[in-house]
Structures are given as structure tokens and as C-alpha cells.
Motif scaffolding. Structure first.
Motif, PDB file in Angstrom:
ATOM      1  N   ASN A 157       2.825  16.092  -0.652  1.00 17.02           N
ATOM      2  CA  ASN A 157       1.913  15.751   0.451  1.00 17.02           C
ATOM      3  C   ASN A 157       1.449  14.303   0.409  1.00 17.02           C
ATOM      4  OD1 ASN A 157       2.017  18.329   1.519  1.00 17.02           O
ATOM      5  ND2 ASN A 157       0.324  19.055   0.258  1.00 17.02           N
ATOM      6  N   ILE A 158       1.222  13.784  -0.802  1.00 15.78           N
ATOM      7  CA  ILE A 158       0.823  12.378  -0.934  1.00 15.78           C
ATOM      8  C   ILE A 158       1.969  11.488  -0.458  1.00 15.78           C
ATOM      9  CG2 ILE A 158       0.218  10.531  -2.572  1.00 15.78           C
ATOM     10  CD1 ILE A 158      -1.260  12.613  -4.258  1.00 15.78           C
ATOM     11  N   ARG A 159       3.193  11.856  -0.844  1.00 15.31           N
ATOM     12  CA  ARG A 159       4.359  11.045  -0.455  1.00 15.31           C
ATOM     13  C   ARG A 159       4.575  11.078   1.053  1.00 15.31           C
ATOM     14  NH1 ARG A 159       6.441  13.899  -4.723  1.00 15.31           N
ATOM     15  NH2 ARG A 159       8.321  14.654  -3.703  1.00 15.31           N
ATOM     16  N   VAL A 160       4.420  12.253   1.642  1.00 13.11           N
ATOM     17  CA  VAL A 160       4.551  12.360   3.107  1.00 13.11           C
ATOM     18  C   VAL A 160       3.464  11.513   3.783  1.00 13.11           C
ATOM     19  CG1 VAL A 160       4.276  13.937   5.085  1.00 13.11           C
ATOM     20  CG2 VAL A 160       5.689  14.619   3.150  1.00 13.11           C
ATOM     21  N   GLY A 161       2.234  11.619   3.308  1.00 15.12           N
ATOM     22  CA  GLY A 161       1.112  10.886   3.882  1.00 15.12           C
ATOM     23  C   GLY A 161       1.264   9.378   3.770  1.00 15.12           C
ATOM     24  N   ALA A 162       1.962   8.937   2.720  1.00 15.95           N
ATOM     25  CA  ALA A 162       2.150   7.494   2.506  1.00 15.95           C
ATOM     26  C   ALA A 162       2.810   6.826   3.711  1.00 15.95           C
ATOM     27  CB  ALA A 162       2.987   7.260   1.251  1.00 15.95           C
ATOM     28  N   ALA A 201       0.835  -1.207   0.000  1.00 12.53           N
ATOM     29  CA  ALA A 201       0.000   0.000   0.000  1.00 12.53           C
ATOM     30  C   ALA A 201       0.871   1.259   0.000  1.00 12.53           C
ATOM     31  CB  ALA A 201      -0.917  -0.010   1.222  1.00 12.53           C
ATOM     32  N   PHE A 202       1.955   1.212   0.767  1.00 13.20           N
ATOM     33  CA  PHE A 202       2.880   2.353   0.820  1.00 13.20           C
ATOM     34  C   PHE A 202       3.486   2.633  -0.554  1.00 13.20           C
ATOM     35  CE2 PHE A 202       7.291   3.793   0.956  1.00 13.20           C
ATOM     36  CZ  PHE A 202       7.153   5.023   1.584  1.00 13.20           C
ATOM     37  N   VAL A 203       4.009   1.576  -1.195  1.00 14.81           N
ATOM     38  CA  VAL A 203       4.655   1.735  -2.501  1.00 14.81           C
ATOM     39  C   VAL A 203       3.672   2.322  -3.513  1.00 14.81           C
ATOM     40  CG1 VAL A 203       5.688   0.478  -4.439  1.00 14.81           C
ATOM     41  CG2 VAL A 203       6.405  -0.034  -2.102  1.00 14.81           C
ATOM     42  N   LYS A 204       2.442   1.836  -3.455  1.00 14.82           N
ATOM     43  CA  LYS A 204       1.406   2.313  -4.380  1.00 14.82           C
ATOM     44  C   LYS A 204       1.142   3.812  -4.161  1.00 14.82           C
ATOM     45  CE  LYS A 204      -3.290   1.235  -5.861  1.00 14.82           C
ATOM     46  NZ  LYS A 204      -4.556   0.649  -5.430  1.00 14.82           N
ATOM     47  N   ARG A 205       0.918   4.181  -2.895  1.00 17.61           N
ATOM     48  CA  ARG A 205       0.617   5.584  -2.562  1.00 17.61           C
ATOM     49  C   ARG A 205       1.811   6.489  -2.869  1.00 17.61           C
ATOM     50  NH1 ARG A 205      -2.501   7.369   1.962  1.00 17.61           N
ATOM     51  NH2 ARG A 205      -3.790   5.574   1.460  1.00 17.61           N
ATOM     52  N   TYR A 206       2.994   6.043  -2.501  1.00 13.27           N
ATOM     53  CA  TYR A 206       4.205   6.840  -2.721  1.00 13.27           C
ATOM     54  C   TYR A 206       4.421   7.057  -4.227  1.00 13.27           C
ATOM     55  CZ  TYR A 206       9.049   8.397  -2.405  1.00 13.27           C
ATOM     56  OH  TYR A 206      10.214   9.127  -2.514  1.00 13.27           O
ATOM     57  N   SER A 207       4.240   6.002  -5.009  1.00 10.87           N
ATOM     58  CA  SER A 207       4.412   6.103  -6.468  1.00 10.87           C
ATOM     59  C   SER A 207       3.403   7.068  -7.076  1.00 10.87           C
ATOM     60  CB  SER A 207       4.249   4.736  -7.135  1.00 10.87           C
ATOM     61  OG  SER A 207       5.138   3.816  -6.554  1.00 10.87           O
ATOM     62  N   GLU A 208       2.202   7.039  -6.525  1.00  5.64           N
ATOM     63  CA  GLU A 208       1.159   7.970  -6.988  1.00  5.64           C
ATOM     64  C   GLU A 208       1.614   9.408  -6.740  1.00  5.64           C
ATOM     65  OE1 GLU A 208      -3.216   9.461  -5.517  1.00  5.64           O
ATOM     66  OE2 GLU A 208      -2.535   7.500  -4.791  1.00  5.64           O
TER      67      GLU A 208
END
Length: 230
Positions: free
Chosen positions: A34-39, A19-26
Motif C-alpha cells: 500500500n505504501i508503494r502504491v501510494g508513492a 520524495a517518490f523514491v524515499k516513499r517507495y523504498s520505505e
């Protein structure tokens, strides 16, 4: 794997990492910090697992990543309370020691990992910088390291803080060769702030309310063998 594996802790970590990799890549695709920090929130409480630790460490090592994201990674490593995070933070500190925003943050994160090896590493960070009062960047890093020491409640922390306080206090006004000219005002300000940081850290570690170096030295001499953090 069958249904019976669902509750295994390593599966939880595996799912969280995916889930982290998916969110971070997004966040990378959208160039959204902000998306990367939130991941990273997806990995809270997982960093006792080496795979999660390595994943966060990897982000901290990405040269092109922003300071804000790297800071979140450093914070996660500190809060993990995993001693294996210490060499990762040290490596990140060395790679970013000229970064005036990030270096103090990484030094501060070392204070969250309650392990004696953090004291040794902070010594290496603080000592070469603590008396460079004419260099606000160096002294800023030293002061961040001192604050970190204030959270590490070991006798070694007190030893280190005292070994730093003596020389810093000794360079105070009227104690050394001070011309007292205007160019020295900023220097004295930094020296005084560093002395205060050292005393505050000693108070935080020992829960004692003492002032000058000699008082601390005397108290520690009498109590070192029996002292235990409250």
C-alpha cells in the motif's frame, strides 16, 4: 543553486522524484504494498517529464513487484497522456502477457493515451486473441484491448474494430458450422461477449447507435471521409 531556482518546473519534478523514491523504498523495507502504491500519487501530473516516466517504467519492469503495484504504474503511464508511455506499456504487456490479472490491465491502460500509435499496438494485442473463444485468458485480454480502443477516437480505431467485428459476428450461431453441443456453450458465450464488446466500442468511438456488422460497414463506408470525433 540559489533561491531563484525554486519555481522551475524541472526542480518540482526532481523534488517529486526524490520524495517518490524515499516513499517507495520505505514501502519496500516494510514489505508494504500500500505504501508503494501510494508513492505514485507524488508523481501525478509529472509524467510529461521523461525522468518521471522512466522512473514509473522502471517499477513496471521489476519482476518481483506485485501485480497491484505494477497495475498502479501502468495506470499512471496511461493517464500521463504522454505518447512516450506507449512503448513502455507495450514492453510491459509483452513481459506479462501470461499474467491473467496484469495483461488485461496493461492493455486497458493503452486506451488512455490518445495517440494513433496506441491503435496499432492494440491491433497486435487483440488480433491474435480475439477469436480464441475457447481460451478465456486470451479472449479476456482481447476484450480489454477492445475496451481500450473504445476510448481512442480515431478513424483507425473504427477501421480496426470493423475488421474484427466481421469475422467474430460471422461465427455466431446459425452462421457457421456449430454443433450446438454443451461443450460449445462456453465458446458461444465468449464469442457473444466479444461481439458485444466490439459493438460497444464502435458506439463509444463514433457516438452512433448501430447493431450488426453490415449496418456499421455501410455507415462507415458513407461517412469515413468526413467523420470527425465529437
Amino acid at each position: 543553486s540559489g533561491q531563484g531556482d525554486q519555481g522551475k518546473p524541472e526542480d518540482k519534478v526532481k523534488e517529486a522524484l526524490a520524495a517518490f523514491v524515499k516513499r517507495y523504498s520505505e514501502g519496500e523495507k516494510k514489505k508494504d504494498e500500500n505504501i508503494r502504491v501510494g508513492a505514485f500519487d507524488l508523481l501525478i501530473g509529472m509524467l510529461s517529464d521523461q525522468r518521471a516516466l522512466d522512473t514509473v517504467a522502471k517499477v513496471l519492469g521489476v519482476r518481483s513487484e506485485t501485480d497491484t503495484v505494477k497495475y498502479r504504474a501502468a495506470q499512471m503511464l496511461g493517464e500521463s497522456a504522454n505518447p512516450k508511455a506507449i512503448p513502455v506499456l507495450v514492453k510491459a504487456f509483452n513481459a506479462n502477457e501470461r499474467n491473467v490479472n496484469l495483461a488485461p490491465m496493461i492493455a486497458r491502460a493503452l486506451g488512455s493515451v490518445s495517440d494513433k500509435s496506441a491503435v496499432t499496438e492494440l491491433d497486435k494485442i487483440i488480433r491474435p486473441r480475439v477469436e480464441r473463444f475457447d481460451n478465456t485468458d486470451a479472449v479476456g485480454i482481447a476484450q480489454a484491448g477492445i475496451q481500450a480502443l473504445g476510448r481512442l477516437r480515431f478513424p483507425e480505431s473504427v477501421d480496426l474494430l470493423l475488421s474484427l467485428l466481421g469475422p467474430v459476428e460471422a461465427k455466431g450461431p446459425g452462421k457457421g458450422k456449430h454443433s450446438g453441443g454443451p461443450s460449445e456453450e462456453g465458446v458461444e458465450e465468449q464469442r457473444a461477449a466479444t461481439e458485444q464488446a466490439l459493438v460497444d466500442a464502435l458506439k463509444a468511438v463514433t457516438a452512433q447507435e448501430l447493431g450488426a456488422f453490415e449496418e456499421w460497414k455501410k455507415w462507415w463506408g458513407e461517412n469515413r471521409e468526413t467523420w470527425k470525433p465529437e
